[in-house]
Design a protein around this motif. Structure first.
Motif, PDB file in Angstrom:
ATOM      1  N   UNK A 187      44.233 -64.577  12.385  1.00 29.56           N
ATOM      2  CA  UNK A 187      42.805 -64.446  12.679  1.00 29.56           C
ATOM      3  C   UNK A 187      42.623 -63.058  13.296  1.00 29.56           C
ATOM      4  N   UNK A 188      41.895 -62.174  12.595  1.00 27.52           N
ATOM      5  CA  UNK A 188      41.823 -60.768  13.006  1.00 27.52           C
ATOM      6  C   UNK A 188      40.384 -60.318  13.206  1.00 27.52           C
ATOM      7  N   UNK A 189      40.219 -59.388  14.161  1.00 26.22           N
ATOM      8  CA  UNK A 189      38.971 -58.637  14.301  1.00 26.22           C
ATOM      9  C   UNK A 189      39.046 -57.441  13.345  1.00 26.22           C
ATOM     10  N   UNK A 190      38.090 -57.334  12.378  1.00 22.77           N
ATOM     11  CA  UNK A 190      38.021 -56.216  11.431  1.00 22.77           C
ATOM     12  C   UNK A 190      36.888 -55.300  11.890  1.00 22.77           C
ATOM     13  N   UNK A 191      37.189 -54.042  12.168  1.00 23.80           N
ATOM     14  CA  UNK A 191      36.168 -53.071  12.583  1.00 23.80           C
ATOM     15  C   UNK A 191      36.266 -51.852  11.669  1.00 23.80           C
ATOM     16  N   UNK A 192      35.224 -51.658  10.806  1.00 30.96           N
ATOM     17  CA  UNK A 192      35.170 -50.518   9.885  1.00 30.96           C
ATOM     18  C   UNK A 192      34.286 -49.433  10.490  1.00 30.96           C
ATOM     19  N   UNK A 193      34.781 -48.192  10.548  1.00 33.88           N
ATOM     20  CA  UNK A 193      34.022 -47.065  11.098  1.00 33.88           C
ATOM     21  C   UNK A 193      33.938 -45.966  10.037  1.00 33.88           C
ATOM     22  N   UNK A 194      32.801 -45.845   9.312  1.00 31.20           N
ATOM     23  CA  UNK A 194      32.676 -44.809   8.272  1.00 31.20           C
ATOM     24  C   UNK A 194      32.556 -43.410   8.892  1.00 31.20           C
ATOM     25  N   UNK A 195      33.130 -42.392   8.215  1.00 23.61           N
ATOM     26  CA  UNK A 195      32.972 -40.987   8.593  1.00 23.61           C
ATOM     27  C   UNK A 195      32.037 -40.346   7.567  1.00 23.61           C
ATOM     28  N   UNK A 196      30.873 -39.839   8.020  1.00 25.99           N
ATOM     29  CA  UNK A 196      29.806 -39.376   7.120  1.00 25.99           C
ATOM     30  C   UNK A 196      29.781 -37.849   7.077  1.00 25.99           C
ATOM     31  N   UNK A 197      29.631 -37.286   5.833  1.00 24.83           N
ATOM     32  CA  UNK A 197      29.481 -35.830   5.678  1.00 24.83           C
ATOM     33  C   UNK A 197      28.043 -35.437   6.025  1.00 24.83           C
ATOM     34  N   UNK A 198      27.784 -34.102   6.002  1.00 24.11           N
ATOM     35  CA  UNK A 198      26.434 -33.619   6.308  1.00 24.11           C
ATOM     36  C   UNK A 198      25.409 -34.048   5.267  1.00 24.11           C
ATOM     37  N   UNK A 199      25.910 -34.224   4.034  1.00 26.79           N
ATOM     38  CA  UNK A 199      24.963 -34.631   2.990  1.00 26.79           C
ATOM     39  C   UNK A 199      24.705 -36.134   2.986  1.00 26.79           C
ATOM     40  N   UNK A 200      25.298 -36.841   3.934  1.00 31.44           N
ATOM     41  CA  UNK A 200      25.062 -38.284   4.032  1.00 31.44           C
ATOM     42  C   UNK A 200      26.076 -39.131   3.303  1.00 31.44           C
ATOM     43  N   UNK A 201      26.986 -38.543   2.547  1.00 32.13           N
ATOM     44  CA  UNK A 201      27.992 -39.324   1.826  1.00 32.13           C
ATOM     45  C   UNK A 201      29.154 -39.660   2.762  1.00 32.13           C
ATOM     46  N   UNK A 202      29.874 -40.732   2.441  1.00 32.48           N
ATOM     47  CA  UNK A 202      31.002 -41.200   3.250  1.00 32.48           C
ATOM     48  C   UNK A 202      32.273 -40.517   2.764  1.00 32.48           C
ATOM     49  N   UNK A 203      32.975 -39.830   3.681  1.00 37.76           N
ATOM     50  CA  UNK A 203      34.209 -39.137   3.307  1.00 37.76           C
ATOM     51  C   UNK A 203      35.420 -40.051   3.426  1.00 37.76           C
ATOM     52  N   UNK A 204      35.484 -40.836   4.483  1.00 35.94           N
ATOM     53  CA  UNK A 204      36.587 -41.773   4.677  1.00 35.94           C
ATOM     54  C   UNK A 204      36.127 -42.856   5.658  1.00 35.94           C
ATOM     55  N   UNK A 205      36.950 -43.910   5.765  1.00 37.05           N
ATOM     56  CA  UNK A 205      36.614 -45.051   6.627  1.00 37.05           C
ATOM     57  C   UNK A 205      37.836 -45.373   7.475  1.00 37.05           C
ATOM     58  N   UNK A 206      37.630 -45.467   8.781  1.00 35.37           N
ATOM     59  CA  UNK A 206      38.696 -45.898   9.683  1.00 35.37           C
ATOM     60  C   UNK A 206      38.546 -47.397   9.923  1.00 35.37           C
ATOM     61  N   UNK A 207      39.652 -48.132   9.706  1.00 36.39           N
ATOM     62  CA  UNK A 207      39.653 -49.587   9.917  1.00 36.39           C
ATOM     63  C   UNK A 207      40.590 -49.904  11.085  1.00 36.39           C
ATOM     64  N   UNK A 208      40.049 -50.575  12.091  1.00 37.60           N
ATOM     65  CA  UNK A 208      40.840 -51.024  13.235  1.00 37.60           C
ATOM     66  C   UNK A 208      40.948 -52.543  13.157  1.00 37.60           C
TER      67      UNK A 208
END
Length: 752
Positions: free
Chosen positions: A164-185
């Motif tokens: 049983x896990x806590x999933x926390x997704x943190x998107x990293x957004x570029x200046x143009x609004x697009x997502x470059x990568x996602x950090x998952x803890x």
């Protein structure tokens, strides 16, 4: 004009023609115009040069700041990488398509995979949540918009584990609004969820139990002096429910004759003089009658041993008490224990030389049944034993359960000890047949003490005491046997008998304590281990040394209980030190084991349980065993088994027995502890003998500990012959737990 032309014109002595002067004037005007333009140009160039220098300086400063920012960013990245490497929290770096780019070691461990295998795989392939496809579609939309997602979801790993896990997704957004990568803890909450479920389940069971049991639950907060009584209290006293939290709701209802004994029993337990609280007393009912109640409980104490809370159960025993009192009145038996009371005991004399006997029966290793199968199975076993013991009674004999796993049998009209021993033999015979408990076949036996009584006994408790003493003799002889009390053997030594009685009480009253002697590295002064030594804080005699009571404990059959208590106390103490002191993580503890405890069939299981409860591993425990126990004819078969479990075996007092040199070859022995007599002489011959023994032991792979190092010269001798470890008063005497903690916190001892 040009300076040279000007000088030539100035040197002429004749007047120039007008036309020539006009030409010269025109030339001079052109020169002046050119000089003005040149001056203006030079000024502009100077300004441009200054601007260029400033621009270059700013650019250089900007490049420096940019480099500094890059260095700081790189340093922060390295720090973050190291942190992630050591972190216990699982961290993934994902692509916008949820493919794994990077995973730290904790993430790999959580998934049950190698970190090198994870890059390129989809996160839901290595850790699959329940309803993975639905979750992927639900999580994708907010993640594409750069919004974080946090959920607690049950999932399974590739190696079959359920988490049983806590999933926390943190998107990293570029200046143009697009997502470059996602950090998952990811945080594993399996244990917390299980504990929460277990607590909720226990609470539900407790709620059901309280609603169905006739017992009253009481919970007394001693600091706030508030008392909780469960709703059953209302039915017990026939009055309103206790809602005030005032202890007077209970204590003020107690019968005046019982109030003082009840308060004394409560105070004795709260102050730590008794292990638990139990008391029968009367409370006033709303109709004016008195109800008998049995109150039982125990106190919870803080780290200083001060009672902060007491809780337990209280049940109505009025009907039982009335019935027992009626039976006691009719049959003249004690209402509490069921044993013959004083009147019956002393009046059943049909003639002047009338003799009787008391058998004190203790069930061997009953605790092992309780630990292995539970208390319910233990109760079933006691019931079956009681029925079998009843079959051994003759006409006129009486059987009672004395308490716990002890029974007493009163034999009427015996001619001597032979008659009582025949009944005891019949008890041993009926105990040999296995018992059926909870679908399991359980083998049991009994140790029996016999006291033959006559008119010389004036109190029932005196004959019971003598039978109890004989029972412990039977246990010391090896259990499953009978011993007869011999008055002649103790009449000449009343002090010895009193000391034995005090020692039995010491185990109940927590008068025993453990002191610890450091075992020191003679080269560095670091404490490598501590030896646990039993001490007795006698209420009259003060601190009694082990030489004064351990031999007595062995004779009285108490040595096994003392050994087990020291093992449990020392193991818990080691774990406490490890939580408080970083340097104690590599510390081991040495505990002396007598021959008696090693002869117990369940010694291995007992040690395993103590280590498990103390969160230790077998390598943390050194078993100090006397040299005589290791003799080939000792009859002890479980030493090899204990060694295979990972326990370290130390041969204590090495060199004082016969044939001690051949014991060096025993495979089970890890360490020999050189007896202090090897250091007493200090001459060249003693030095040679000690050095030769140490060398032989080291060649055979044994560690050597020198005991009894008391002087600087002896410490120097130990180092010179190559002995690496030592203990003795030169380094430190045995210390209580608090002083030992201070010593361990100090680091090293002076070995010079």
């Amino acid at each position: 004009m040009h300076p040279r032309l000007r000088r030539q014109l100035a040197s002429l002595r004749t007047e120039l023609p007008p036309a020539f002067r006009q030409l010269i004037a025109a030339i001079d005007a052109h020169y002046r115009e050119f000089d003005a333009e040149r001056a203006e140009l030079e000024e502009s160039l100077a300004s441009m040069t200054a601007l260029l220098h400033r621009a270059q300086s700013r650019a250089a400063a900007a490049r420096g700041r940019k480099k500094e920012r890059r260095d700081k960013a790189a340093k922060a990245q390295r720090r973050l990488s190291r942190l992630l490497e050591k972190s216990r929290v699982a961290v993934f770096e994902l692509t916008p398509e949820l493919l794994i780019r990077i995973a730290n070691p904790a993430a790999a461990r959580l998934c049950g995979a190698d970190a090198e295998e994870l890059p390129g795989k989809r996160i839901f392939e290595v850790l699959e949540p329940i309803g993975a496809e639905d979750l992927a579609s639900k999580w994708s939309a907010p993640l594409r918009q750069g919004e974080p997602v946090a959920r607690t979801v049950a999932c399974s790993t590739r190696d079959g584990r359920s988490l049983a896990c806590d999933w926390v997704f943190l998107p990293r957004v570029r200046r143009d609004g697009s997502v470059s990568r996602i950090t998952l803890v990811l945080r594993d909450q399996t244990e917390a969820v299980e504990k929460h479920d277990a607590v909720r389940e226990r609470e539900d069971r407790l709620s059901v139990a309280l609603s169905s049991t006739p017992d009253v639950l009481w919970d007394w907060d001693l600091r706030a002096n508030r008392l909780y009584l469960s709703p059953r209290w209302q039915q017990l006293v026939g009055g309103p429910p206790s809602a005030t939290g005032n202890p007077g709701d209970w204590l003020d209802r107690v019968h005046p004759e019982d109030a003082a004994p009840l308060r004394a029993a409560l105070t004795a337990h709260i102050e730590g003089h008794t292990d638990s609280f139990e008391h029968e007393h009367r409370v006033r009912h709303a109709d004016g009658d008195w109800r008998w109640v049995l109150a039982r409980g125990a106190a919870r104490r803080d780290e200083k041993g001060t009672a902060v809370r007491a809780a337990g159960l209280m049940n109505d025993i009025t009907r039982h008490r009335t019935l027992v009192e009626r039976m006691a009145h009719d049959a003249r038996h004690d209402a509490l224990t069921g044993l013959p009371n004083r009147t019956l005991f002393l009046d059943l004399r049909r003639h002047e030389d009338y003799r009787f006997a008391v058998l004190f029966i203790d069930i061997d290793r009953f605790k092992m049944v309780n630990d292995a199968f539970g208390h319910e199975a233990g109760d079933q076993l006691l019931q079956q034993i009681g029925r079998r013991l009843e079959s051994c009674l003759r006409e006129g004999d009486t059987l009672a359960r004395h308490g716990g796993d002890e029974f007493t049998m009163w034999l009427d009209d015996v001619r001597g000890s032979a008659d009582a021993v025949r009944v005891a033999d019949r008890v041993h015979e009926v105990m040999r047949e296995p018992f059926e408990v909870g679908g399991q076949r359980v083998q049991s036996s009994a140790s029996i003490g016999v006291a033959v009584g006559s008119s010389q006994y004036q109190k029932a408790e005196d004959v019971l005491r003598d039978a109890d003493v004989a029972m412990y003799r039977a246990k010391a002889l090896g259990k499953a046997r009978t011993a007869v009390f011999q008055r002649e053997a103790i009449e000449g030594a009343p002090a010895h008998v009193q000391m034995e009685s005090d020692l039995r009480s010491a185990l109940v009253r927590n008068e025993l304590c453990v002191h610890y002697m450091p075992i020191v590295d003679v080269m560095t002064g670091k404490v490598r281990a501590v030896e646990a030594l039993a001490r007795w804080q006698h209420p009259r005699l003060g601190l009694v040394p082990p030489s004064k009571f351990l031999g007595l404990a062995q004779e009285a059959g108490l040595i096994v209980s003392i050994d087990q208590w020291v093992l449990q106390t020392a193991s818990r103490q080691l774990q406490d030190w490890r939580r408080e002191i970083a340097t104690a993580n590599r510390l081991s503890i040495s505990v002396n084991f007598s021959r008696d405890i090693l002869e117990q069939a369940d010694v291995g299981a007992h040690i395993d349980r103590v280590l498990r409860e103390s969160h230790l591993v077998p390598a943390d425990l050194n078993m100090d065993i006397n040299e005589s126990v290791l003799a080939p004819d000792n009859g002890i078969d479980n030493l090899a088994d204990l060694h295979q479990r990972g326990l370290k075996l130390h041969m204590d007092d090495f060199g004082v027995g016969q044939g001690w040199l051949r014991h060096l070859h025993k495979i089970e022995v890890d360490t020999i502890k050189m007896d202090r007599s090897f250091l007493a002489g200090g001459g060249d011959r003693d030095r040679q003998v000690l050095g030769r023994i140490v060398q032989i032991a080291r060649d055979l792979g044994k560690t050597v500990i020198a005991e009894g190092v008391e002087t600087k010269e002896q410490a120097r001798l130990v180092r010179e012959v190559g002995c690496s470890l030592a203990q003795g008063f030169f380094f430190s005497p045995p210390l209580d737990p608090a002083k030992t903690r201070t010593l361990l916190q100090g680091g090293v001892l002076d070995v010079v």
